[in-house]
Design an enzyme around this catalytic site. Structure first.
Site, PDB file in Angstrom:
ATOM      1  CG  LEU A 269      -2.890  -7.106  87.912  1.00  0.00           C
ATOM      2  CD1 LEU A 269      -1.993  -7.444  89.094  1.00  0.00           C
ATOM      3  CD2 LEU A 269      -4.344  -7.066  88.344  1.00  0.00           C
ATOM      4  CG  ASP A 270      -5.193  -0.501  86.068  1.00  0.00           C
ATOM      5  OD1 ASP A 270      -5.364  -0.881  84.901  1.00  0.00           O
ATOM      6  OD2 ASP A 270      -6.119  -0.148  86.824  1.00  0.00           O
ATOM      7  CE  LYS A 271       4.263   3.397  86.116  1.00  0.00           C
ATOM      8  NZ  LYS A 271       4.630   4.747  85.604  1.00  0.00           N
TER       9      LYS A 271
ATOM     10  NE  ARG B 201      -7.725   3.101  88.997  1.00  0.00           N
ATOM     11  CZ  ARG B 201      -6.828   3.568  88.139  1.00  0.00           C
ATOM     12  NH1 ARG B 201      -6.218   2.739  87.298  1.00  0.00           N
ATOM     13  NH2 ARG B 201      -6.530   4.854  88.124  1.00  0.00           N
TER      14      ARG B 201
ATOM     15  CB  THR C  90      -3.351  -2.561  90.231  1.00  0.00           C
ATOM     16  OG1 THR C  90      -4.271  -1.466  90.117  1.00  0.00           O
ATOM     17  CG2 THR C  90      -4.030  -3.696  91.001  1.00  0.00           C
TER      18      THR C  90
END
Length: 319
Positions: free
Chosen positions: A137-139, A237, A141
């Site tokens: 997961l993105d930082k 996104r 998110t």
């Protein structure tokens, strides 16, 4: 412990003329550029069956084949970082990742990551590639991730992800009043002008499919639920921005701050200070590697998204 890597990629039109090491770094993006250079020089990464220099240019349509052995993991330090564990057994660990936690060490983030925390929680994960991490997961998110605790479990989970059998559902708050849900089937690759971003790319992008539906609609925003078929970098996104409904707070794909006409001060202030993409991995389902039954997990929205929805409802009620 070593792992055999066998992967093939076709050079897309957008990468024509790039150096081999540059193209390889984008196509085989789970490996560092230095490691890829070593494989190129050693003949483990070839172009149309031929060994080439890292600086040699590549042409569209060329076939890059990687057949290499990934040696024992780098030595990462265990760190006592708290984990919100939703489920754990002998094979898998499911956790609720908070906003701000980087998943894997990389340039600029060699410590303080989820991987460092996992090694402290379960030191035996040091024997597994990427400490058992199979997806990211993105930082900024939040939400559910599954981590393998054995090599067999890791192999099973990776195969399920590749076969699109892992079910992943996300809550998102987007800019704009969406009329109805739908499906985005649009390939994603590196942005042709900004290599740090992803974009919908007509030629050379990797297949990417996102399903979305409306949960709650407001004057200038919509709470949507997105389901992934694929798991490309920044997929939701990018796809939502491509549909002209970028995520609230997205610093990369959200564009300039837009305040709905007539918005109250509480909503304006909340939107001005919402500094991360409003995206949360709410549901995760997969086949258990040893039990072979389908297991499913869910977590509630984090406080910042919960509060934003409350303020959006209050603003809606005042119109």
């Amino acid at each position: 412990m070593s792992q055999t890597i066998e992967q093939t990629h076709i050079v897309p039109d957008t990468m024509t003329g790039l150096r081999l090491d540059q193209a390889a770094a984008e196509l085989f993006d789970e490996f560092s550029r230095e490691r890829l250079k070593t494989w190129i020089k050693g003949g483990a990464l070839t172009v149309d069956g031929q060994q080439m220099r890292p600086r040699a240019p590549v042409m569209a349509g060329a076939t890059l084949v990687l057949n290499a052995v990934l040696e024992e993991n780098p030595v990462w330090e265990a760190e006592a970082i708290a984990l919100d564990i939703v489920h754990e057994d002998d094979d898998v660990l499911v956790l609720n990742k908070p906003v701000g936690l980087v998943v894997h060490p990389a340039a600029g983030n060699y410590s303080g990551t989820l991987l460092n925390a996992l090694l402290h929680h379960a030191p035996e994960l040091a024997t597994l590639p990427r400490a058992g991490i199979v997806h990211r997961l993105d930082k900024d998110t939040s939400g559910l991730m599954v981590v393998a605790k054995t090599l067999a479990a890791q192999t099973s989970l990776v195969e399920q992800l590749q076969a699109r059998r892992v079910k992943r559902e996300y809550d998102a708050i987007v800019i704009g009043a969406m009329i109805a849900g739908g499906k985005v089937d649009a390939p994603i690759g590196r942005h042709p002008a900004d290599r740090k971003r992803q974009a919908v790319v007509a030629n050379g992008g990797k297949p990417a499919v996102t399903h979305y539906r409306v949960v709650e609609r407001f004057r200038g925003h919509t709470h949507v639920r997105c389901r992934l078929e694929t798991g490309r970098t920044h997929q939701i996104r990018v796809h939502m921005a491509h549909q002209r409904f970028p995520l609230v707070g997205d610093p990369v794909y959200g564009g300039r701050l837009k305040l709905p006409a007539g918005a109250g001060e509480a909503l304006k202030e909340t939107l001005r200070h919402f500094s991360r993409q409003a995206l949360h991995a709410r549901r995760l389902a997969f086949t258990h590697p040893t039990g072979h039954e389908t297991v499913e997990f869910g977590v509630e929205l984090p406080d910042d998204m919960f509060m934003l929805l409350d303020i959006l409802r209050e603003d809606q009620a005042q119109t």
